[in-house]
Design an enzyme around this catalytic site. Sequence first.
Site, PDB file in Angstrom:
ATOM      1  CG  HIS A  75      -2.182  -0.929   1.165  1.00 13.29           C
ATOM      2  ND1 HIS A  75      -3.028  -0.778   1.995  1.00 13.29           N
ATOM      3  CD2 HIS A  75      -2.145  -1.945   0.371  1.00 13.29           C
ATOM      4  CE1 HIS A  75      -4.147  -1.795   1.388  1.00 13.29           C
ATOM      5  NE2 HIS A  75      -3.567  -2.465   0.521  1.00 13.29           N
ATOM      6  CE1 TYR A 204      -4.809   3.215   9.391  1.00 11.28           C
ATOM      7  CE2 TYR A 204      -5.113   2.936  11.763  1.00 11.28           C
ATOM      8  CZ  TYR A 204      -4.622   2.597  10.674  1.00 11.28           C
ATOM      9  OH  TYR A 204      -3.652   1.615  10.442  1.00 11.28           O
ATOM     10  N   PRO A 296      -3.335  -0.942  18.831  1.00 12.04           N
ATOM     11  CG  PRO A 296      -5.027  -2.450  18.352  1.00 12.04           C
ATOM     12  CD  PRO A 296      -4.365  -1.833  19.410  1.00 12.04           C
ATOM     13  CE  LYS A 300       4.291   2.233  13.463  1.00 11.11           C
ATOM     14  NZ  LYS A 300       4.791   2.046  11.841  1.00 11.11           N
ATOM     15  CE1 TYR A 388      -0.903   3.360   9.652  1.00 11.68           C
ATOM     16  CE2 TYR A 388      -0.217   2.927   7.640  1.00 11.68           C
ATOM     17  CZ  TYR A 388      -1.172   2.896   8.329  1.00 11.68           C
ATOM     18  OH  TYR A 388      -2.280   1.922   8.522  1.00 11.68           O
TER      19      TYR A 388
HETATM   20  P1  RFL Z   1       3.108 -13.459  20.620  1.00 13.45           P
HETATM   21  O1  RFL Z   1       2.616 -13.281  19.267  1.00 13.45           O
HETATM   22  O2  RFL Z   1       2.180 -13.032  21.691  1.00 13.45           O
HETATM   23  O3  RFL Z   1       3.993 -14.554  20.827  1.00 13.45           O
HETATM   24  C1  RFL Z   1       4.383 -15.125  22.199  1.00 13.45           C
HETATM   25  C2  RFL Z   1       4.297 -16.678  21.992  1.00 13.45           C
HETATM   26  O4  RFL Z   1       4.714 -17.296  23.297  1.00 13.45           O
HETATM   27  C3  RFL Z   1       3.984 -18.265  23.633  1.00 13.45           C
HETATM   28  N1  RFL Z   1       4.154 -18.419  24.896  1.00 13.45           N
HETATM   29  C4  RFL Z   1       4.687 -19.317  25.708  1.00 13.45           C
HETATM   30  N2  RFL Z   1       5.348 -20.307  25.192  1.00 13.45           N
HETATM   31  C5  RFL Z   1       5.898 -21.294  25.885  1.00 13.45           C
HETATM   32  N3  RFL Z   1       6.010 -21.265  27.326  1.00 13.45           N
HETATM   33  C6  RFL Z   1       5.207 -20.291  27.990  1.00 13.45           C
HETATM   34  N4  RFL Z   1       5.096 -20.117  29.250  1.00 13.45           N
HETATM   35  C7  RFL Z   1       4.500 -19.087  27.076  1.00 13.45           C
HETATM   36  N5  RFL Z   1       3.702 -18.011  27.168  1.00 13.45           N
HETATM   37  C8  RFL Z   1       3.324 -17.456  26.077  1.00 13.45           C
HETATM   38  C9  RFL Z   1       2.404 -17.728  23.225  1.00 13.45           C
HETATM   39  O5  RFL Z   1       1.662 -18.878  22.888  1.00 13.45           O
HETATM   40  C10 RFL Z   1       2.980 -17.267  21.711  1.00 13.45           C
HETATM   41  O6  RFL Z   1       2.649 -18.126  20.859  1.00 13.45           O
HETATM   42  O7  RFL Z   1       4.459 -12.115  20.715  1.00 13.45           O
HETATM   43  P2  RFL Z   1       5.345 -11.701  19.865  1.00 13.45           P
HETATM   44  O8  RFL Z   1       6.012 -12.549  19.015  1.00 13.45           O
HETATM   45  O9  RFL Z   1       6.070 -10.655  20.544  1.00 13.45           O
HETATM   46  O10 RFL Z   1       4.533 -10.967  18.501  1.00 13.45           O
HETATM   47  C11 RFL Z   1       3.706  -9.614  19.014  1.00 13.45           C
HETATM   48  C12 RFL Z   1       2.557  -9.579  18.192  1.00 13.45           C
HETATM   49  O11 RFL Z   1       1.858 -10.849  18.088  1.00 13.45           O
HETATM   50  C13 RFL Z   1       1.753  -8.370  18.217  1.00 13.45           C
HETATM   51  O12 RFL Z   1       2.529  -7.249  18.809  1.00 13.45           O
HETATM   52  C14 RFL Z   1       0.865  -8.116  17.140  1.00 13.45           C
HETATM   53  O13 RFL Z   1      -0.183  -8.887  16.992  1.00 13.45           O
HETATM   54  C15 RFL Z   1      -0.043  -6.701  17.347  1.00 13.45           C
HETATM   55  N6  RFL Z   1      -1.010  -6.302  16.552  1.00 13.45           N
HETATM   56  C16 RFL Z   1      -0.469  -5.698  15.137  1.00 13.45           C
HETATM   57  N7  RFL Z   1       0.784  -5.459  15.031  1.00 13.45           N
HETATM   58  C17 RFL Z   1       1.232  -4.966  13.866  1.00 13.45           C
HETATM   59  O14 RFL Z   1       2.493  -4.895  13.680  1.00 13.45           O
HETATM   60  N8  RFL Z   1       0.745  -4.759  12.983  1.00 13.45           N
HETATM   61  C18 RFL Z   1      -0.922  -4.631  13.034  1.00 13.45           C
HETATM   62  O15 RFL Z   1      -1.553  -4.424  12.150  1.00 13.45           O
HETATM   63  C19 RFL Z   1      -1.644  -5.239  14.179  1.00 13.45           C
HETATM   64  N9  RFL Z   1      -2.656  -5.344  14.489  1.00 13.45           N
HETATM   65  C20 RFL Z   1      -2.287  -6.366  16.734  1.00 13.45           C
HETATM   66  C21 RFL Z   1      -3.192  -6.103  15.616  1.00 13.45           C
HETATM   67  C22 RFL Z   1      -2.668  -7.160  17.773  1.00 13.45           C
HETATM   68  C23 RFL Z   1      -4.446  -7.308  17.727  1.00 13.45           C
HETATM   69  N10 RFL Z   1      -4.654  -7.901  18.898  1.00 13.45           N
HETATM   70  C24 RFL Z   1      -5.484  -9.053  18.913  1.00 13.45           C
HETATM   71  C25 RFL Z   1      -3.990  -7.809  20.235  1.00 13.45           C
HETATM   72  C26 RFL Z   1      -4.563  -6.165  15.875  1.00 13.45           C
HETATM   73  C27 RFL Z   1      -5.135  -6.767  16.925  1.00 13.45           C
HETATM   74  C28 RFL Z   1      -6.461  -6.889  17.043  1.00 13.45           C
HETATM   75  C1  PHB Z   2      -5.207  -5.027  10.299  1.00 14.10           C
HETATM   76  O1  PHB Z   2      -5.290  -5.277   9.103  1.00 14.10           O
HETATM   77  O2  PHB Z   2      -5.628  -5.917  11.134  1.00 14.10           O
HETATM   78  C2  PHB Z   2      -4.827  -3.855  11.073  1.00 14.10           C
HETATM   79  C3  PHB Z   2      -4.236  -2.832  10.257  1.00 14.10           C
HETATM   80  C4  PHB Z   2      -3.837  -1.547  10.785  1.00 14.10           C
HETATM   81  C5  PHB Z   2      -4.068  -1.231  12.130  1.00 14.10           C
HETATM   82  C6  PHB Z   2      -4.417  -2.394  12.991  1.00 14.10           C
HETATM   83  C7  PHB Z   2      -4.956  -3.759  12.387  1.00 14.10           C
HETATM   84  O3  PHB Z   2      -3.422  -0.199  12.705  1.00 14.10           O
END
Ligand code: RFL
Ligand code: PHB
Length: 394
Positions: A75, A204, A296, A300, A388
């Site tokens: 994008h 947004y 979110p 990031k 961004y």
């Molecule tokens: P994770 O992905 O939570 O992975 C951690 C892993 O550790 C495991 N674990 C264990 N394993 C063994 N023993 C234990 N005691 C353990 N305890 C935990 C877990 O099962 C898991 O598999 O962390 P990591 O690797 O630091 O990654 C971070 C990302 O997952 C997170 O920051 C993003 O998903 C946040 N996020 C977004 N980030 C972006 O860069 N761009 C986005 O567009 C974006 N949108 C979002 C998001 C997060 C969202 N939610 C649901 C929180 C949108 C949403 C809605």
């Molecule tokens: C997504 O596509 O899930 C998404 C995109 C942008 C955001 C958060 C989530 O800021």
Amino acid sequence: MASYQTKVGIIGAGPAGLTLALLLKRQGIDCIILENRERTYVESRVRAGLLEQNTVDLLTELGVADRLHREGLPHHGVYLSFNGVRKRVPFTELTDGRCITIYGQQEVVKDLIKANLERGTPIYFEASATTIDGLETDAPVIHFEQQGEVHTVGCAFVAACDGYHGIGRKHLPQGTYNEFRIDYPFSWLGILAHAKPSSDELIYAYHERGFALHSLRSETVSRLYIQVANDDHIDNWSDDQIWDELEIRLSDGNGFTLNRGDIFEKGITPMRSFMIDNMQYRRLFLAGDAAHIVPPTGGKGLNLAVADVTILANALADYYETGQHNRLATYTSDCLRRIWRVQDFSNTMTYLFHKQAEHGSFENQIQQAKFDYIARSTAMATTIAENYVGLKEL
Ligand code: RFL
Ligand code: PHB
């Protein structure tokens, strides 16, 4: 009971742990990954979708981005909307050609797991790390449970990439860090739907009924979010109500139409800013959500996790090459520069686009003034754009 031995014991097979393992392997440093969930669970957990240029570049360099380049959607701009007035921020011309790519986190995780296994890094699934021993020595030991049995991984370093609820952070001694947090008074209701995206780029939107975000996963799948109250529940929302609300909040007074379709995933996520200002203790290092959470709105979290482990892998490689601890010693301060920048950006985007004060109140008019300034000033639009797409270096 089995006793494994490796150089770096990694807890967590999320984006942080899996990327770290590939970076280490490339440097010839052995590691083992422990993941407490099943493989199918981590490969289908719906979360992020927005990859910064740096993240795409790193995955490409690691040779794990073939599918990302085939299926991901680059994008070159984003739409920001306030009370129905839409403004496009063009990344390419404001950031010297940088852009973002839309590609689901679960797809990234699938690609990373496959590459790690192919390159010979063991990943133990349904293996829950319980404690880390020996942190006062040069040979820490991770204890973990798998199918009711207790096993150990003896290692030279422990990388806690185990997310916000993990055990890693709990092993930092009290008094070695400060904790910062904001719990926002709203949450996101997110859906995935078999619906053709209604816009070619993300939108947004601030609306007096609350924030809405239009995102997508492919040419046939839309990803959409609306701001809801923290005590709201997914059962309070029928699919039609969700679509109606999205339609109202995303309207632009200019004929915008929302494509509807079958909703196949929905959930509510609270919004939080969280971090600690020390991410290491002796041979234990924290990375990703284990050390920080950003709301979110800036897209990031995953990108920050990847940035942390890049610094950690370089520091570990330097240690194994030179025997010096210098770069390991500055791991936290090297990470914190980007983390604070991203905390600010994510918080700014959150306050700018969510409803948090009465429509027409002082705070609300300040939001409006900020939006108007972005819309008319190239300097402000550039600030949004470069944060961004992600700053190249920090
Ligand atoms: P994770 O992905 O939570 O992975 C951690 C892993 O550790 C495991 N674990 C264990 N394993 C063994 N023993 C234990 N005691 C353990 N305890 C935990 C877990 O099962 C898991 O598999 O962390 P990591 O690797 O630091 O990654 C971070 C990302 O997952 C997170 O920051 C993003 O998903 C946040 N996020 C977004 N980030 C972006 O860069 N761009 C986005 O567009 C974006 N949108 C979002 C998001 C997060 C969202 N939610 C649901 C929180 C949108 C949403 C809605
Ligand atoms: C997504 O596509 O899930 C998404 C995109 C942008 C955001 C958060 C989530 O800021």
